[in-house]
Design an enzyme around this catalytic site. Structure first.
Site, mmCIF file in Angstrom:
data_model
loop_
_atom_site.group_PDB
_atom_site.id
_atom_site.type_symbol
_atom_site.label_atom_id
_atom_site.label_comp_id
_atom_site.label_asym_id
_atom_site.label_seq_id
_atom_site.Cartn_x
_atom_site.Cartn_y
_atom_site.Cartn_z
ATOM 1 N N GLY A 124 48.277 3.760 -76.284
ATOM 2 C CA GLY A 124 46.862 3.580 -75.931
ATOM 3 C C GLY A 124 46.091 4.878 -75.778
ATOM 4 C CE1 TYR A 150 43.327 12.916 -70.954
ATOM 5 C CE2 TYR A 150 45.705 12.826 -71.260
ATOM 6 C CZ TYR A 150 44.600 13.192 -70.508
ATOM 7 O OH TYR A 150 44.789 13.850 -69.315
ATOM 8 N N PRO A 166 50.438 18.564 -66.627
ATOM 9 C CG PRO A 166 48.419 18.510 -65.482
ATOM 10 C CD PRO A 166 49.008 18.794 -66.830
HETATM 11 N N1 CAA Z 1 54.859 0.500 -75.020
HETATM 12 C C1 CAA Z 1 54.917 -0.588 -75.807
HETATM 13 N N2 CAA Z 1 54.101 -1.623 -75.683
HETATM 14 C C2 CAA Z 1 53.178 -1.578 -74.700
HETATM 15 C C3 CAA Z 1 53.048 -0.480 -73.843
HETATM 16 C C4 CAA Z 1 53.955 0.567 -74.032
HETATM 17 N N3 CAA Z 1 53.917 1.670 -73.253
HETATM 18 N N4 CAA Z 1 52.056 -0.704 -72.983
HETATM 19 C C5 CAA Z 1 51.552 -1.916 -73.293
HETATM 20 N N5 CAA Z 1 52.252 -2.434 -74.327
HETATM 21 C C6 CAA Z 1 52.052 -3.718 -74.956
HETATM 22 C C7 CAA Z 1 51.934 -4.819 -73.908
HETATM 23 O O1 CAA Z 1 53.220 -5.225 -73.508
HETATM 24 C C8 CAA Z 1 51.179 -5.880 -74.662
HETATM 25 O O2 CAA Z 1 52.048 -6.553 -75.539
HETATM 26 P P1 CAA Z 1 52.000 -8.155 -75.617
HETATM 27 O O3 CAA Z 1 50.593 -8.508 -76.011
HETATM 28 O O4 CAA Z 1 53.036 -8.476 -76.666
HETATM 29 O O5 CAA Z 1 52.372 -8.620 -74.245
HETATM 30 C C9 CAA Z 1 50.254 -5.079 -75.583
HETATM 31 O O6 CAA Z 1 50.803 -3.757 -75.650
HETATM 32 C C10 CAA Z 1 48.853 -4.999 -75.052
HETATM 33 O O7 CAA Z 1 48.910 -4.348 -73.788
HETATM 34 P P2 CAA Z 1 47.713 -4.393 -72.810
HETATM 35 O O8 CAA Z 1 47.493 -5.776 -72.338
HETATM 36 O O9 CAA Z 1 47.918 -3.353 -71.744
HETATM 37 O O10 CAA Z 1 46.508 -4.011 -73.800
HETATM 38 P P3 CAA Z 1 45.055 -3.632 -73.433
HETATM 39 O O11 CAA Z 1 44.326 -3.520 -74.716
HETATM 40 O O12 CAA Z 1 44.485 -4.502 -72.378
HETATM 41 O O13 CAA Z 1 45.225 -2.196 -72.788
HETATM 42 C C11 CAA Z 1 45.674 0.078 -72.678
HETATM 43 C C12 CAA Z 1 45.777 -1.164 -73.528
HETATM 44 C C13 CAA Z 1 44.201 0.366 -72.351
HETATM 45 C C14 CAA Z 1 46.215 1.235 -73.487
HETATM 46 C C15 CAA Z 1 46.464 -0.131 -71.369
HETATM 47 O O14 CAA Z 1 47.775 -0.476 -71.696
HETATM 48 C C16 CAA Z 1 46.499 1.138 -70.552
HETATM 49 O O15 CAA Z 1 45.557 1.475 -69.841
HETATM 50 N N6 CAA Z 1 47.607 1.882 -70.613
HETATM 51 C C17 CAA Z 1 47.759 3.112 -69.825
HETATM 52 C C18 CAA Z 1 47.483 4.287 -70.664
HETATM 53 C C19 CAA Z 1 47.748 5.504 -69.829
HETATM 54 O O16 CAA Z 1 48.850 5.761 -69.361
HETATM 55 N N7 CAA Z 1 46.741 6.333 -69.651
HETATM 56 C C20 CAA Z 1 46.905 7.508 -68.852
HETATM 57 C C21 CAA Z 1 45.639 7.771 -68.135
HETATM 58 S S1 CAA Z 1 45.839 9.064 -66.936
HETATM 59 C C22 CAA Z 1 45.998 10.426 -67.868
HETATM 60 O O17 CAA Z 1 45.884 10.423 -69.058
HETATM 61 C C23 CAA Z 1 46.289 11.684 -67.124
HETATM 62 C C24 CAA Z 1 47.440 12.388 -67.680
HETATM 63 O O18 CAA Z 1 47.280 13.411 -68.325
HETATM 64 C C25 CAA Z 1 48.799 11.886 -67.405
#
Ligand code: CAA
Length: 240
Positions: A143, A147, A177
């Site tokens: 996702g 980034y 980080p």
């Molecule tokens: N690996 C594999 N599959 C994944 C997954 C992963 N890591 N995460 C989600 N999926 C799958 C889900 O299981 C789901 O599959 P099914 O439909 O078969 O159940 C499918 O992907 C859809 O997942 P979501 O319902 O979560 O999809 P969405 O469109 O609603 O959201 C997303 C997608 C916005 C990317 C959401 O998963 C999300 O916010 N993820 C977090 C991303 C993240 O870690 N961001 C970091 C922000 S903080 C930062 O960036 C600071 C830093 O430097 C560390």
């Protein structure tokens, strides 16, 4: 006279903790920010750090902002490129704007700030640039093609500029980080965040001041032999 440091995105989260740490280290700190005037005002009132507003993704605005800081406080010897945004979404849902905004601000901001401040550091024979990358630029993250690409770019940018600054006493390093307890991480859906935290060996999110301590070291006199490096501060989540 104390050295002048600009911390981009410095009024909240990791950036604010960096401002507080570098201020305690004796630097004159300027916090840059792009949008949130209330947070900037609160930062000024509670830390005494001066806050200046410009968009680091805007080249001309960044040149003008840095020139203004130099005019008021003196030459800028330290830049911490911390400003960053997320526009998370899987590729099939991500818009061109989501891609472009993240590249323009997160990676473009490093270029713009360096264009403004690196030549002067080089001429004066001393400087510190610290770029805040991310575990997600090292390891990728579902996702986050925008980034992860921008943060990965920051790590390459760091190694290239480090080579250009080395002979002039300008070090260029990155910190990567992991997941830190900030507003940005709080925006990750709870069910997703729980799974991420479960994979952090130390068993918790990091704290902003744990990143700030690393920045403090990289900005110190004693770190003059450290350049082109990436310090990973991630609770053991990715050992790279
Ligand atoms: N690996 C594999 N599959 C994944 C997954 C992963 N890591 N995460 C989600 N999926 C799958 C889900 O299981 C789901 O599959 P099914 O439909 O078969 O159940 C499918 O992907 C859809 O997942 P979501 O319902 O979560 O999809 P969405 O469109 O609603 O959201 C997303 C997608 C916005 C990317 C959401 O998963 C999300 O916010 N993820 C977090 C991303 C993240 O870690 N961001 C970091 C922000 S903080 C930062 O960036 C600071 C830093 O430097 C560390």
């Amino acid at each position: 006279m104390s050295r002048v440091a600009i911390v981009t995105g410095g009024t909240r989260g990791i950036g604010r903790a960096i401002c507080e740490q570098l201020k305690a280290d004796g630097f004159t700190i300027i916090a840059n920010y792009a949008g949130n005037d209330d947070a900037a005002q609160h930062c000024e009132e509670t830390t005494g750090v001066r806050c200046y507003k410009w968009d680091v993704g805007d080249h001309q605005a960044t040149l003008a902002g840095c020139a203004k800081v130099a005019e008021e406080f003196g030459p800028v010897d330290v830049v911490v490129n911390n400003a960053g945004i997320t526009r998370d979404g899987t590729l099939h849902k991500m818009t061109y704007d989501d891609w472009h905004d993240v590249m323009r601000i997160n990676l473009g901001g490093c270029f713009n700030m360096s264009k403004a401040c690196f030549p002067g550091m080089r001429e004066r024979g001393w400087g510190r640039i610290v770029n805040i990358g991310s575990i997600n630029g090292q390891a990728g993250q579902y996702g986050q093609v925008n980034y992860a690409a921008a943060k990965s770019g920051i790590h390459g940018f760091t190694k290239a500029l480090a080579q250009e600054g080395a002979k002039s006493g300008v070090t260029v390093n990155a910190i990567a980080p992991g997941y830190i307890d900030t507003d940005m991480v709080a925006a990750v859906p709870d069910n997703v965040l729980e799974k991420i935290v479960a994979k952090i060996p130390v068993g918790r999110l990091g704290q902003a001041n744990e990143i700030a301590r690393g920045v403090s070291f990289l900005c110190s006199e004693e770190a003059g032999f450290v350049t082109g490096s990436t310090m990973s501060i991630n609770g053991g989540q990715h050992m790279y």
